[in-house]
Structures are given as C-alpha cells and as structure tokens.
Design a protein around this motif. Structure first.
Motif, PDB file in Angstrom:
ATOM      1  N   GLN A 257       0.813  -1.221   0.000  1.00 53.59           N
ATOM      2  CA  GLN A 257       0.000   0.000   0.000  1.00 53.59           C
ATOM      3  C   GLN A 257       0.842   1.266   0.000  1.00 53.59           C
ATOM      4  N   ASP A 258       1.965   1.242  -0.735  1.00 53.58           N
ATOM      5  CA  ASP A 258       2.804   2.442  -0.800  1.00 53.58           C
ATOM      6  C   ASP A 258       2.457   3.328  -1.985  1.00 53.58           C
ATOM      7  N   GLY A 259       1.480   2.892  -2.791  1.00 51.25           N
ATOM      8  CA  GLY A 259       1.050   3.710  -3.917  1.00 51.25           C
ATOM      9  C   GLY A 259       1.866   3.524  -5.174  1.00 51.25           C
ATOM     10  N   PHE A 260       2.742   2.510  -5.199  1.00 51.80           N
ATOM     11  CA  PHE A 260       3.590   2.267  -6.362  1.00 51.80           C
ATOM     12  C   PHE A 260       3.647   0.769  -6.659  1.00 51.80           C
ATOM     13  N   VAL A 261       3.905   0.432  -7.941  1.00 49.84           N
ATOM     14  CA  VAL A 261       4.077  -0.976  -8.298  1.00 49.84           C
ATOM     15  C   VAL A 261       5.401  -1.166  -9.027  1.00 49.84           C
TER      16      VAL A 261
ATOM     17  N   HIS B 148      11.897   9.308 -17.828  1.00 52.24           N
ATOM     18  CA  HIS B 148      13.013   9.722 -16.968  1.00 52.24           C
ATOM     19  C   HIS B 148      12.725   9.466 -15.488  1.00 52.24           C
ATOM     20  N   LEU B 149      12.259   8.251 -15.199  1.00 57.37           N
ATOM     21  CA  LEU B 149      11.916   7.897 -13.825  1.00 57.37           C
ATOM     22  C   LEU B 149      13.105   7.350 -13.049  1.00 57.37           C
ATOM     23  N   ASN B 150      14.220   7.150 -13.736  1.00 57.93           N
ATOM     24  CA  ASN B 150      15.453   6.678 -13.078  1.00 57.93           C
ATOM     25  C   ASN B 150      15.233   5.391 -12.267  1.00 57.93           C
ATOM     26  N   GLY B 151      14.452   4.482 -12.832  1.00 54.80           N
ATOM     27  CA  GLY B 151      14.241   3.198 -12.180  1.00 54.80           C
ATOM     28  C   GLY B 151      13.210   3.201 -11.076  1.00 54.80           C
TER      29      GLY B 151
ATOM     30  N   LEU C 248       6.265   2.653 -10.569  1.00 52.06           N
ATOM     31  CA  LEU C 248       5.207   3.464 -11.169  1.00 52.06           C
ATOM     32  C   LEU C 248       4.069   3.740 -10.194  1.00 52.06           C
ATOM     33  N   SER C 249       3.559   4.959 -10.242  1.00 46.40           N
ATOM     34  CA  SER C 249       2.375   5.321  -9.480  1.00 46.40           C
ATOM     35  C   SER C 249       1.148   4.770 -10.200  1.00 46.40           C
TER      36      SER C 249
ATOM     37  N   CYS D 211       0.998   3.870 -14.112  1.00 48.48           N
ATOM     38  CA  CYS D 211       0.691   2.492 -14.487  1.00 48.48           C
ATOM     39  C   CYS D 211      -0.487   2.450 -15.455  1.00 48.48           C
ATOM     40  N   MET D 212      -1.511   3.235 -15.182  1.00 48.72           N
ATOM     41  CA  MET D 212      -2.671   3.261 -16.059  1.00 48.72           C
ATOM     42  C   MET D 212      -2.312   3.878 -17.416  1.00 48.72           C
ATOM     43  N   THR D 213      -1.424   4.869 -17.392  1.00 51.34           N
ATOM     44  CA  THR D 213      -0.965   5.462 -18.643  1.00 51.34           C
ATOM     45  C   THR D 213      -0.201   4.441 -19.474  1.00 51.34           C
TER      46      THR D 213
END
Length: 256
Positions: A35-39, A70-73, A76-77, A81-83
């Motif tokens: 539940q950290d908001g990222f996958v 340019h997320l540098n690894g 994804l939020s 992710c939906m995008t």
C-alpha cells in the motif's frame, strides 16, 4: 434507507468513472500489497495477468516506460501504471513502435498484424485526421454524431452538454500531453466516450421491465451477458466474435 442512499450515491458517482478505471483500481489495490502507492515491474506483470492481458516481455516494456519518462528506475504510481496500460493498448509498444510512427499507417491502411492501433484511434483518424488532437462541438456533430451515429436530433447544445460530461470523467491515463479544454473533446476522451454509457446503443427508458413484452421467442431478445463473453482474448484489446457466445452456450452456459 441508508443502503438505498448509498446505492444511489454510488450509481451517480460511477457515471463519471470509466469502466476500466473501476476495474483496474480494484486490482491495483490488491496487487499493491504494501500500500505504498507504487508498483514494481513484477507487480505490473501481476496486473497484466489478473486482467488476462497477454503482452510479450512486460518487464522490458515497463523499463522502456521508465526510461521514456526519466523515472530513473523508480516504481510506477497508479496514474503512471494506467498510462502505460493505455499506451500498450494504443499500440505504442508493439515492436517498440511509437504512436507517431503508427498514425501515418492508419491513414494508408498499411498496418502489420502486430502493429494495430485501437479501433477508436482508427475511427478518430478517419473522421478528423491523424494530426487532430481536439475537435469542436460543431465538428463532432457534423462529422460523427449525425452521419455515423445517426443521432440527427442532437443539437449543438446537446453536444456541448455531452462534452462537459465526458470531460468530467475519471480516465485511465495521464493527459498532460492532451489536457482538457473547455468546449473541446480530445482524442483520448473520444476513445473513453465510445465505451461509456453516454454512448449507449439503446434508449435508457427501454431498461424498464414491461412484463407484456416477455411473450416472444428468446432469440428475439437482446442478451445482457458478462462483458467478457464475446471476447476472443484479453480484456483490453482482443477482437470480439458472436462465435464466443455459441461456444459458451455449447459448454452449458445459461444467459440471463
């Protein structure tokens, strides 16, 4: 009474959330265990598996998206992710193609089996042009609603109201490249509209049950089945076929 009010509130709210967003948000919360908001890339592959969306090398696509933005690894939020899912559905990552390379082929019809954009984009391009990102109410009325949908009674005011409702919807992608413009409709929102209740193929008043109409043979009625029944593959971009209903019935399914 409380349950009735909750149901009414839910039905009113869900009108402005596209079906994909509701489905994928439930799956997102289930896959995002901490539940950290990222996958992570692995969790993204789990999402694809949960929606039966077969994609070659999902981790490679995940990393390509990270690099492109340019997320540098970084993971994804939800919105990212939906995008990414929307971009895959649009054909962006078929053979590592980009939409800019796909659009010219949409006009000429020169598309390979592994590089097909979504039908909504094909329709948009055929109606409004490959370089068009937004349309006005007049363009939508005269090029789509009247000639294609046969909604010849739709006025400009009707279209403006429709645009306002469509632009209120929660959709499954980052729209920073095509932000909402008042009194205009973007090609992203057009794709969402085509699959929404605002684009019903029947009049809502016909949903009311009239017992006197239940005397005809079953074959003369519209069957309201699971939305997956007619699909030949995954839920996001597979083809549809009447034969899938035949297969389901032959296997013992009962349609209500």
């Amino acid at each position: 009474k409380t349950l009735t009010l909750l149901r009414q509130s839910y039905n009113a709210a869900k009108l402005y959330v596209v079906n994909e967003a509701r489905l994928l948000r439930y799956i997102w919360y289930d896959v995002d265990k901490n539940q950290d908001g990222f996958v992570s890339g692995k969790e993204f592959a789990m999402i694809l598996n949960r929606i039966n969306f077969s994609v070659p090398a999902p981790l490679k696509i995940y990393k390509s998206f990270q690099k492109e933005f340019h997320l540098n690894g970084a993971p994804l939020s939800y919105r990212q992710c939906m995008t990414l899912l929307s971009r895959i559905k649009d054909g962006r990552y078929n053979e590592q193609s980009t939409l800019s390379s796909v659009l010219p082929s949409m006009v000429t019809g020169n598309l390979s089996a592994n590089n097909k954009p979504m039908p909504a984009l094909v329709l948009w391009t055929s109606l409004f042009g490959a370089d068009t990102d937004y349309v006005t109410a007049l363009e939508f009325q005269t090029k789509f609603l009247h000639p294609c949908q046969k909604e010849t009674d739709a006025t400009i005011d009707d279209v403006k109201t429709l645009f306002a409702n469509i632009n209120r919807m929660e959709v499954n992608r980052d729209e920073s490249d095509l932000p909402i413009k008042a009194h205009f409709l973007s090609r992203y929102r057009f794709a969402s509209y085509l699959h929404h209740v605002f684009n019903m193929a029947y009049h809502p008043d016909q949903l009311a049950l009239d017992p006197t109409t239940l005397t005809r043979p079953l074959t003369e009625y519209w069957i309201n089945s699971s939305h997956n029944t007619y699909l030949m593959g995954d839920q996001l971009r597979s083809m549809s076929s009447v034969e899938m209903y035949m297969t389901a019935l032959q296997r013992g399914a009962v349609m209500y």
